[in-house]
Design a protein around this motif. Sequence first.
Motif, PDB file in Angstrom:
ATOM      1  N   ALA A 174      46.841  43.982  41.735  1.00  0.00           N
ATOM      2  CA  ALA A 174      45.636  43.298  42.238  1.00  0.00           C
ATOM      3  C   ALA A 174      44.603  44.312  42.704  1.00  0.00           C
ATOM      4  CB  ALA A 174      46.015  42.356  43.391  1.00  0.00           C
ATOM      5  N   ILE A 175      45.064  45.393  43.344  1.00  0.00           N
ATOM      6  CA  ILE A 175      44.118  46.425  43.815  1.00  0.00           C
ATOM      7  C   ILE A 175      43.466  47.103  42.599  1.00  0.00           C
ATOM      8  CG2 ILE A 175      43.970  48.657  45.006  1.00  0.00           C
ATOM      9  CD1 ILE A 175      46.225  47.482  46.887  1.00  0.00           C
ATOM     10  N   LEU A 176      44.269  47.399  41.565  1.00  0.00           N
ATOM     11  CA  LEU A 176      43.701  47.982  40.340  1.00  0.00           C
ATOM     12  C   LEU A 176      42.714  47.015  39.701  1.00  0.00           C
ATOM     13  CD1 LEU A 176      46.775  49.701  38.611  1.00  0.00           C
ATOM     14  CD2 LEU A 176      44.958  50.750  39.939  1.00  0.00           C
ATOM     15  N   PHE A 177      43.032  45.726  39.801  1.00  0.00           N
ATOM     16  CA  PHE A 177      42.168  44.684  39.245  1.00  0.00           C
ATOM     17  C   PHE A 177      40.803  44.697  39.931  1.00  0.00           C
ATOM     18  CE2 PHE A 177      41.191  40.118  38.434  1.00  0.00           C
ATOM     19  CZ  PHE A 177      41.342  40.160  37.071  1.00  0.00           C
ATOM     20  N   VAL A 178      40.818  44.936  41.263  1.00  0.00           N
ATOM     21  CA  VAL A 178      39.560  45.030  42.012  1.00  0.00           C
ATOM     22  C   VAL A 178      38.756  46.233  41.515  1.00  0.00           C
ATOM     23  CG1 VAL A 178      38.563  45.493  44.288  1.00  0.00           C
ATOM     24  CG2 VAL A 178      40.423  43.854  44.067  1.00  0.00           C
ATOM     25  N   PHE A 179      39.437  47.379  41.342  1.00  0.00           N
ATOM     26  CA  PHE A 179      38.740  48.573  40.869  1.00  0.00           C
ATOM     27  C   PHE A 179      38.250  48.409  39.435  1.00  0.00           C
ATOM     28  CE2 PHE A 179      40.991  50.609  44.423  1.00  0.00           C
ATOM     29  CZ  PHE A 179      39.882  51.173  45.036  1.00  0.00           C
ATOM     30  N   ARG A 180      39.034  47.640  38.667  1.00  0.00           N
ATOM     31  CA  ARG A 180      38.686  47.396  37.269  1.00  0.00           C
ATOM     32  C   ARG A 180      37.305  46.753  37.170  1.00  0.00           C
ATOM     33  NH1 ARG A 180      40.475  42.442  34.444  1.00  0.00           N
ATOM     34  NH2 ARG A 180      40.561  42.817  32.209  1.00  0.00           N
ATOM     35  N   ALA A 181      36.967  45.941  38.184  1.00  0.00           N
ATOM     36  CA  ALA A 181      35.664  45.263  38.182  1.00  0.00           C
ATOM     37  C   ALA A 181      34.530  46.272  38.156  1.00  0.00           C
ATOM     38  CB  ALA A 181      35.545  44.374  39.411  1.00  0.00           C
ATOM     39  N   GLY A 182      34.764  47.459  38.723  1.00  0.00           N
ATOM     40  CA  GLY A 182      33.725  48.470  38.770  1.00  0.00           C
ATOM     41  C   GLY A 182      33.498  49.167  37.436  1.00  0.00           C
ATOM     42  N   VAL A 183      34.518  49.128  36.574  1.00  0.00           N
ATOM     43  CA  VAL A 183      34.388  49.870  35.313  1.00  0.00           C
ATOM     44  C   VAL A 183      34.408  48.961  34.091  1.00  0.00           C
ATOM     45  CG1 VAL A 183      35.406  51.989  36.191  1.00  0.00           C
ATOM     46  CG2 VAL A 183      36.898  50.245  35.222  1.00  0.00           C
ATOM     47  N   LYS A 184      34.644  47.670  34.339  1.00  0.00           N
ATOM     48  CA  LYS A 184      34.787  46.727  33.221  1.00  0.00           C
ATOM     49  C   LYS A 184      33.498  46.630  32.406  1.00  0.00           C
ATOM     50  CE  LYS A 184      36.818  43.087  31.223  1.00  0.00           C
ATOM     51  NZ  LYS A 184      37.818  43.369  30.220  1.00  0.00           N
ATOM     52  N   LYS A 185      33.637  46.805  31.113  1.00  0.00           N
ATOM     53  CA  LYS A 185      32.471  46.626  30.248  1.00  0.00           C
ATOM     54  C   LYS A 185      32.339  45.155  29.893  1.00  0.00           C
ATOM     55  CE  LYS A 185      33.152  51.082  28.114  1.00  0.00           C
ATOM     56  NZ  LYS A 185      33.911  51.702  27.054  1.00  0.00           N
ATOM     57  N   GLU A 186      31.154  44.770  29.517  1.00  0.00           N
ATOM     58  CA  GLU A 186      30.953  43.370  29.142  1.00  0.00           C
ATOM     59  C   GLU A 186      31.425  43.145  27.716  1.00  0.00           C
ATOM     60  OE1 GLU A 186      28.391  44.950  30.795  1.00  0.00           O
ATOM     61  OE2 GLU A 186      28.749  43.922  32.684  1.00  0.00           O
ATOM     62  N   GLU A 187      32.743  43.234  27.520  1.00  0.00           N
ATOM     63  CA  GLU A 187      33.226  43.014  26.164  1.00  0.00           C
ATOM     64  C   GLU A 187      34.123  41.781  26.146  1.00  0.00           C
ATOM     65  OE1 GLU A 187      37.096  44.973  27.368  1.00  0.00           O
ATOM     66  OE2 GLU A 187      35.060  44.871  28.079  1.00  0.00           O
ATOM     67  N   GLN A 188      34.273  41.200  25.010  1.00  0.00           N
ATOM     68  CA  GLN A 188      35.184  40.076  24.846  1.00  0.00           C
ATOM     69  C   GLN A 188      36.290  40.540  23.914  1.00  0.00           C
ATOM     70  OE1 GLN A 188      34.834  37.415  26.635  1.00  0.00           O
ATOM     71  NE2 GLN A 188      32.942  38.285  27.429  1.00  0.00           N
ATOM     72  N   HIS A 189      37.517  40.190  24.262  1.00  0.00           N
ATOM     73  CA  HIS A 189      38.593  40.641  23.381  1.00  0.00           C
ATOM     74  C   HIS A 189      39.504  39.502  22.970  1.00  0.00           C
ATOM     75  CE1 HIS A 189      40.495  40.724  27.284  1.00  0.00           C
ATOM     76  NE2 HIS A 189      39.600  41.595  27.668  1.00  0.00           N
TER      77      HIS A 189
END
Lengths: 258, 287
Positions: free
Chosen positions: B269-284
């Motif tokens: 969950a903590i990684l998931f929070v950090f992921r929000a900072g680097v997540k690109k607007e892509e759809q997979h």
Amino acid sequence: MEQSSYIWFALPAILLWIAATVTVYTGKKRFPADILIPAGSLFLILFIVHLWIERGNAPLGTMENTRLWFSLFISLTGYATFRLWRYKWLLAYSVLTGSVFLIINLFSAGNNSMEMSPALKSFWFIPHVTVYIFAYAISGASAIAAVAGILHMKTRDETLLFGQIDRLVYVGTGLLITGMIMGAVWAKDAWGEYWSWDPKETWALITLLTYLIYIHLRSSGFNNKWILWLLPVAFLLLLFTWAGINYLPAAGGSLHVY
Amino acid sequence: MKPEAYIKWKFNFLFVIALLTVGFALQLVVGNFGNFLLKTPYNLIAGAVIIFAIRIFHRFFGNGKIYGWLTSYSLNISLLLAFTIMVLISGVVPQDDPFSRSGLRQIVLSWPFALTCIFILLTLTAAIFKKRVKFTLDGISFLLIHISVWLILFATGAGSADRKRYMLYAEEGKIIHAAHNYMGGTDYLPITIQVINMAERRICISGEGGMEITAVTEVNHPLKSGHWAIYLYGEGTGEDGKEYLIMKIVYDPWLTAVYAGFAMLALGAILFVFRAGVKKEEQHGTE
């Protein structure tokens, strides 16, 4: 004692936030908001510190306390998103929501002080409640952004807005999960069960599951703006978890009464 | 949405409705899902069979239609929705009847709930094997979250058959060998408990093999001995004026597994929070 001094902290906070929002919409420069929003929030921080010192324990155990923290966190969340993405409307709505909660506290018949029950005297008390309230604030911001997205999808860049809403949802959901785990570990120490299907737990899980459905739908490639409706619904569920469960027939004997 | 994707969603939605219908039919005919069937070692065998069978299935038919169906968003979101609706029912209808015929007054013991959980375990296992391990924030948080949810679901669900809970009312000096279980009966315990000093709340626990612990009980600070833990609930005074301590005794051999799941989920969950900072607007997605 705290209730009488509360107004001298809450009113300046509200006025500074309103002034910041007005300058954002009327002025060309951002720096007045950079000073006024943190200054308003500082009044709340000072009041929380004042409460903490007066009581000798963390002011987190009553509805009034949680509304106070929520106001602080949602104003800071609105400010952070404004700094990141320059969304004036998100700042304005966040500040408005925070102010409404502060005003509710002004007229609340409750109080800001509370004798701590033995179960609350735990290491987990502060992190569990603050992480949850922070998650509530971020989720509130995502609901506001989603409603704006539903109303103005055609006039905004769809992919950009969806991406930014997703970021808020990721942070909010990550914090909801973290808060839930801390609560489970605490509950195990206090009551012998990490999960009791207590109404508060059940509704917190329903809220979390709704966010998980949104995240999975988005990962599945759903771009339809209708799924944005899930976010205000999830936020209503969250508000219900926070303040509404006491009115349920299933809520008899809840251990989370405050 | 493309027409073929629409058909997939419709099919999986109907599939989950059929699964719930079978669950409610079983509930009406045979009563609650008997989790006593899952006592150790049967729960361990069931878990091993799920992992082994899905691993073999992935090895030989990983690119097939059925494996694709198990890991499809449409099936998994439909299952998640079914699970949410059942939790919602348990949040609205008082859960006060363990022998509820329809299962609605004790959802977590009902067949539809059990079948949904079993299917979620199957699809989670399939999704975990399908995911190629990538050392990115996305990849690690996906694996941590999904493996931990599997572990928590399995250890709390299948492990519940091994869990024992008792309430104990102990006066000072009395040696206690038995306690009230949650089904209204009394069981003999493999440990004995004695309140040594009521005012200090000091108790003594004696276990198998001569093990003995003397300690002060406190709320939020349970006494632990192996898989047993004793929680102070409160105190009371009997009709004869004698004071007693109210304690809850829990035996849970699955606690370590549940806590391992919590630790992994928290990290995910903590990684998931950090992921929000680097997540690109892509759809997979594919649907």
